[in-house]
Scaffold this active site. Sequence first.
Site, short mmCIF file in Angstrom:
data_model
loop_
_atom_site.label_atom_id
_atom_site.label_comp_id
_atom_site.label_asym_id
_atom_site.label_seq_id
_atom_site.Cartn_x
_atom_site.Cartn_y
_atom_site.Cartn_z
N GLY A 111 0.83 -1.20 0.00
CA GLY A 111 0.00 0.00 0.00
C GLY A 111 0.86 1.24 0.00
N GLY A 112 0.31 2.33 0.50
CA GLY A 112 1.01 3.61 0.45
C GLY A 112 1.97 3.79 1.62
N GLY A 127 1.92 2.51 5.54
CA GLY A 127 3.06 1.64 5.84
C GLY A 127 3.83 2.12 7.05
CD GLU A 158 6.78 -5.80 -2.11
OE1 GLU A 158 6.98 -5.03 -3.07
OE2 GLU A 158 7.58 -6.68 -1.78
CB CYS A 209 3.44 0.09 -7.02
SG CYS A 209 3.58 -1.62 -7.57
P1 NAP Z 1 -3.39 2.49 1.19
O1 NAP Z 1 -4.35 3.59 1.34
O2 NAP Z 1 -2.08 2.58 1.90
O3 NAP Z 1 -4.16 1.16 1.64
C1 NAP Z 1 -3.59 -0.11 1.53
C2 NAP Z 1 -4.24 -1.03 2.53
O4 NAP Z 1 -3.89 -0.62 3.85
C3 NAP Z 1 -5.77 -1.01 2.49
O5 NAP Z 1 -6.27 -2.30 2.74
C4 NAP Z 1 -6.11 -0.06 3.63
O6 NAP Z 1 -7.39 -0.24 4.15
C5 NAP Z 1 -5.06 -0.49 4.62
N1 NAP Z 1 -4.83 0.46 5.70
C6 NAP Z 1 -4.94 1.81 5.66
N2 NAP Z 1 -4.63 2.32 6.88
C7 NAP Z 1 -4.33 1.27 7.68
C8 NAP Z 1 -3.95 1.14 9.05
N3 NAP Z 1 -3.79 2.19 9.86
N4 NAP Z 1 -3.73 -0.09 9.54
C9 NAP Z 1 -3.87 -1.18 8.76
N5 NAP Z 1 -4.25 -1.12 7.46
C10 NAP Z 1 -4.47 0.09 6.93
O7 NAP Z 1 -3.04 2.22 -0.35
P2 NAP Z 1 -4.02 2.12 -1.59
O8 NAP Z 1 -4.52 3.48 -1.91
O9 NAP Z 1 -5.00 1.02 -1.42
O10 NAP Z 1 -2.96 1.66 -2.68
C11 NAP Z 1 -2.11 2.55 -3.31
C12 NAP Z 1 -0.69 2.47 -2.80
O11 NAP Z 1 -0.21 1.14 -2.81
C13 NAP Z 1 0.25 3.24 -3.70
O12 NAP Z 1 1.14 3.98 -2.94
C14 NAP Z 1 0.96 2.14 -4.46
O13 NAP Z 1 2.22 2.50 -4.99
C15 NAP Z 1 1.06 1.08 -3.44
N6 NAP Z 1 1.29 -0.23 -4.06
C16 NAP Z 1 2.51 -0.82 -3.93
C17 NAP Z 1 2.75 -2.04 -4.56
C18 NAP Z 1 4.07 -2.74 -4.43
O14 NAP Z 1 4.11 -3.95 -4.68
N7 NAP Z 1 5.15 -2.06 -4.09
C19 NAP Z 1 1.74 -2.64 -5.31
C20 NAP Z 1 0.52 -1.99 -5.41
C21 NAP Z 1 0.30 -0.79 -4.78
P3 NAP Z 1 -8.60 0.73 3.66
O15 NAP Z 1 -8.78 0.41 2.22
O16 NAP Z 1 -9.71 0.32 4.54
O17 NAP Z 1 -8.14 2.14 3.88
#
Ligand code: NAP
Length: 470
Positions: free
Chosen positions: A225-226, A230, A245, A279
């Site tokens: 995730g973001g 993270g 990741e 990503c």
């Molecule tokens: P996100 O907002 O960080 O959410 C990712 C996951 O984390 C979701 O299931 C979210 O739940 C959960 N989450 C949020 N706050 C949390 C907390 N305090 N405790 C536990 N879990 C929590 O990211 P996104 O908008 O879904 O995805 C986009 C990001 O992912 C981008 O930055 C992208 O680059 C990155 N990404 C990285 C890769 C890689 O392999 N490097 C691959 C794909 C995406 P909710 O949905 O309920 O908020």
Amino acid sequence: MKMIIGGEWIDKKEKIDVINPFDGKVVDTVPRGTAEDVDRAVAAAQKGYEINRNLPSHKRISILKKTAEIMQERYDDLAKTIATEGSKTIKEARKETGRAINTITISAEEARRLDGETIPFDSAVGSEKRVGYYYRFPIGVIAAITPFNDPLNLVAHKLGPAIAGGNAVVCKPATVTPLSALKLGKCLLDAGLPGEILSIVTGHGHEIGDALVRDPRVRMISFTGGVEAGERISKMAGLKKIGMELGSNSPVIVMADCDLKEAVESCVSGAFWAVGQNCIGVQRIYIQRSAYEEFRDAFVARTKKYKVGFQMDEDTDMGPMITETEAKRVIEWVEEAVSQGARLLTGGTRKGTVVQPTVMEKMPPGAKLDCQEVFGPVVSLYPVDTLQEAVEKSNAVDYGLHGAIFTKDVNNAFYAIKHMDVGGIIVNDSTDYRVDLMPFGGIKKSGLGREGIKFALQEMTEPKMVCFNL
Ligand code: NAP
């Protein structure tokens, strides 16, 4: 759909709507999980861990193989689910479904190769009569937290190796795209996975995340995730293993000696795949000055041909962004860059969640689009005089997931390989290249550890040392 706790399908009065981002229609609902649901899921996973660590690996292999077969039978439904709850086009969703089937198949294959090695104890004075070896032992209960942009395959990347390695897993999928994860869970259960091994708890990260992340019974957190989430998770986790990741704003270097036509084609696709919500999506392109204008004009002309709109239309090249809030943010970043002197070459407009593919140049250093992760369909072109300058500029950000270079000169390629600060370099393709068996992950703010089944299996197991005193 209901959520899965210890293999049981659980419903709740409180629901969350799953919305099609194109038209705002409700696709389905899922339960709004709570900290108590997480607690029950982790308790079930403790039992699941005892079950899975004692399963012979041939049993895990056959369950995972059967899962892949069931996914193949449900291919059309899985692809449709990805494309209606998320923002991928149906063509992109089919590709993701094929990859997810492959990810589960590789997990079955790698479960066979979880081996150790003997240790040369007699090399230490006093240990001449010792013999021994290590083998790999599952780590225990794994929390798998996944993002919206690859709602099936990124879940498969955690569930597959976790199960193959003998662990139990509690998954929390992104709130906006939980259905693909639940359908993958159903495939696993229908393939005969003992229920306690798998929970998929739906609910908001800010409501249930802390309960999952802080639970001392959870031995590893595998997060995609973001950076913001993270970092919070890393702070809350306490003493447990963490795999991260995270995001990036990937750079591509285009040298004048390359096949420019191929470079344009590949960079356009890499910039706008999944609406740039990727990503390893291309965000910054550094082009050798002598080829700059030719590359720019061809890139803009190709971008203008993109058909943008409803994900389910077979001829749509790019669907909507995941939410209107995200679409607004992307346009704000574009407007901010323009106000600081950037030049808009095409795009820069939106209707609801649909943002036109956007190409910019003269991006001022320090603009958000220059140094942060846009996670949307915006790409910036920069002329550079030398490869060294291109590499320096590529590296001048907090991220380091993938980098790429287009060149026919092997010396240029090796220079970039050596000096670009990233977890993976692609030569003669854009940064948007991944197959599911390669080690994948980043440095700096792009993450910690590696996925890719063989590598995730190493992260999700630990060596157990055995020593005989003869
Ligand atoms: P996100 O907002 O960080 O959410 C990712 C996951 O984390 C979701 O299931 C979210 O739940 C959960 N989450 C949020 N706050 C949390 C907390 N305090 N405790 C536990 N879990 C929590 O990211 P996104 O908008 O879904 O995805 C986009 C990001 O992912 C981008 O930055 C992208 O680059 C990155 N990404 C990285 C890769 C890689 O392999 N490097 C691959 C794909 C995406 P909710 O949905 O309920 O908020």
